[in-house]
Scaffold this motif. Structure first.
Motif, PDB file in Angstrom:
ATOM      1  N   UNK A 105       4.264   7.442  -6.338  1.00  0.00           N
ATOM      2  CA  UNK A 105       4.042   6.018  -6.622  1.00  0.00           C
ATOM      3  C   UNK A 105       2.564   5.671  -6.750  1.00  0.00           C
ATOM      4  N   UNK A 106       1.673   6.597  -6.341  1.00  0.00           N
ATOM      5  CA  UNK A 106       0.227   6.396  -6.437  1.00  0.00           C
ATOM      6  C   UNK A 106      -0.386   7.484  -7.326  1.00  0.00           C
ATOM      7  N   UNK A 107      -0.193   7.410  -8.637  1.00  0.00           N
ATOM      8  CA  UNK A 107      -0.729   8.457  -9.518  1.00  0.00           C
ATOM      9  C   UNK A 107      -2.255   8.496  -9.502  1.00  0.00           C
TER      10      UNK A 107
ATOM     11  N   UNK B 216      -3.994   5.004  -8.395  1.00  0.00           N
ATOM     12  CA  UNK B 216      -3.505   3.694  -8.833  1.00  0.00           C
ATOM     13  C   UNK B 216      -2.532   3.157  -7.784  1.00  0.00           C
ATOM     14  N   UNK B 217      -2.937   2.108  -7.049  1.00  0.00           N
ATOM     15  CA  UNK B 217      -2.093   1.528  -6.009  1.00  0.00           C
ATOM     16  C   UNK B 217      -1.520   0.172  -6.423  1.00  0.00           C
ATOM     17  N   UNK B 218      -1.385  -0.042  -7.723  1.00  0.00           N
ATOM     18  CA  UNK B 218      -0.823  -1.299  -8.210  1.00  0.00           C
ATOM     19  C   UNK B 218       0.618  -1.502  -7.756  1.00  0.00           C
ATOM     20  N   UNK B 219       1.277  -0.422  -7.353  1.00  0.00           N
ATOM     21  CA  UNK B 219       2.665  -0.544  -6.878  1.00  0.00           C
ATOM     22  C   UNK B 219       2.753  -1.487  -5.683  1.00  0.00           C
ATOM     23  N   UNK B 220       1.758  -1.453  -4.806  1.00  0.00           N
ATOM     24  CA  UNK B 220       1.748  -2.353  -3.648  1.00  0.00           C
ATOM     25  C   UNK B 220       1.619  -3.811  -4.105  1.00  0.00           C
TER      26      UNK B 220
END
Length: 251
Positions: A110-112, A120-124
């Protein structure tokens, strides 16, 4: 008395999300032990730039343990060996002369990886957008003594709200679960009357988005809480599960 140490720094280098990465080892000489870990990386980057080489990309902002952007694996630990601290609060006095220090980005589907040590922590952000807020007007701030909230509940809500969303919990979990993060964001509202009006909608939306974004299931091993720089409690996950079951029972 401050001393200097020399060591080998084994850093993950990756040109881009589609590129194959590898570890590159650098010899670091005479680094003062009162230097922070990020300052040490700055020193290395200055040396690389002087040699005409590509500097190491890593995320940082406040450098005060507030923003959580300094998300690095250091010797296999999210944020490094210090307990209850972020990478920017880690100092070289934690390490020994002559040792090898391994630095990696967060490891989670989830953090590519964007480049090198940056992920990339846009998932949060997307999980937050799904329900981590109060959407109606709660009015102006009242005197604390006028609100019917016990000090125990208020303190627990504040402790939950101290989560900085760095992703260390995901990085520490062998399943890449975001349950500790989501439970902290749910708890900070579930414990207060302002958050109860949308409690059912919130917990279902945030968990649904978490699953959609590819985070794994909770392992119940407690690695997330052990590595959390803000010491978020595992009891938040219990509250999250309870809130979810209550919400589904009313469907």
């Amino acid at each position: 008395m401050d001393t200097n140490i020399s060591f080998k720094l084994k850093v993950w280098r990756q040109a881009g999300p589609k590129e194959k990465g590898q570890f590159v080892t650098y010899d670091m000489q005479d680094i003062p032990t009162d230097t922070s870990f990020l300052e040490m990386l700055d020193i290395l980057n200055e040396q690389l730039i002087e040699k005409g080489e590509e500097p190491i990309v890593f995320d940082h902002d406040c450098r005060e343990g507030i923003c959580g952007m300094c998300s690095l694996y250091v010797n296999g630990h999210p944020h490094g060996p210090a307990t209850g601290a972020t990478t920017c609060q880690l100092y070289m006095r934690r390490f020994h002369n002559g040792e090898t220090i391994t630095v990696e980005p967060w490891r989670s589907a989830a953090f590519p990886v964007i480049k090198d040590l940056m992920v990339d922590r846009n998932a949060f952000d997307k999980i937050q957008q799904a329900g981590g807020y109060v959407s109606f007007n709660c009015g102006g701030a009242q005197d604390a003594n006028a609100l019917p909230i016990s000090k125990v509940a208020a303190d627990e809500a504040m402790d939950s709200a101290s989560c900085i969303g760095c992703g260390a919990c995901v990085a520490a979990c062998k399943n890449g679960s975001a349950m500790l993060f989501v439970s902290a964001k749910v708890s900070q509202f579930a414990l207060l009357p302002q958050g109860r009006a949308e409690a059912k909608k919130r917990v279902k939306a945030m968990l649904s988005k978490m699953d959609e974004l590819g985070f794994g299931n909770c392992t119940n091993t407690g690695a997330c809480a052990a590595e959390c720089p803000k010491n978020i409690k595992l009891s938040n996950i219990t509250r999250l599960n309870r809130e979810f079951v209550m919400a589904k029972c009313t469907d």
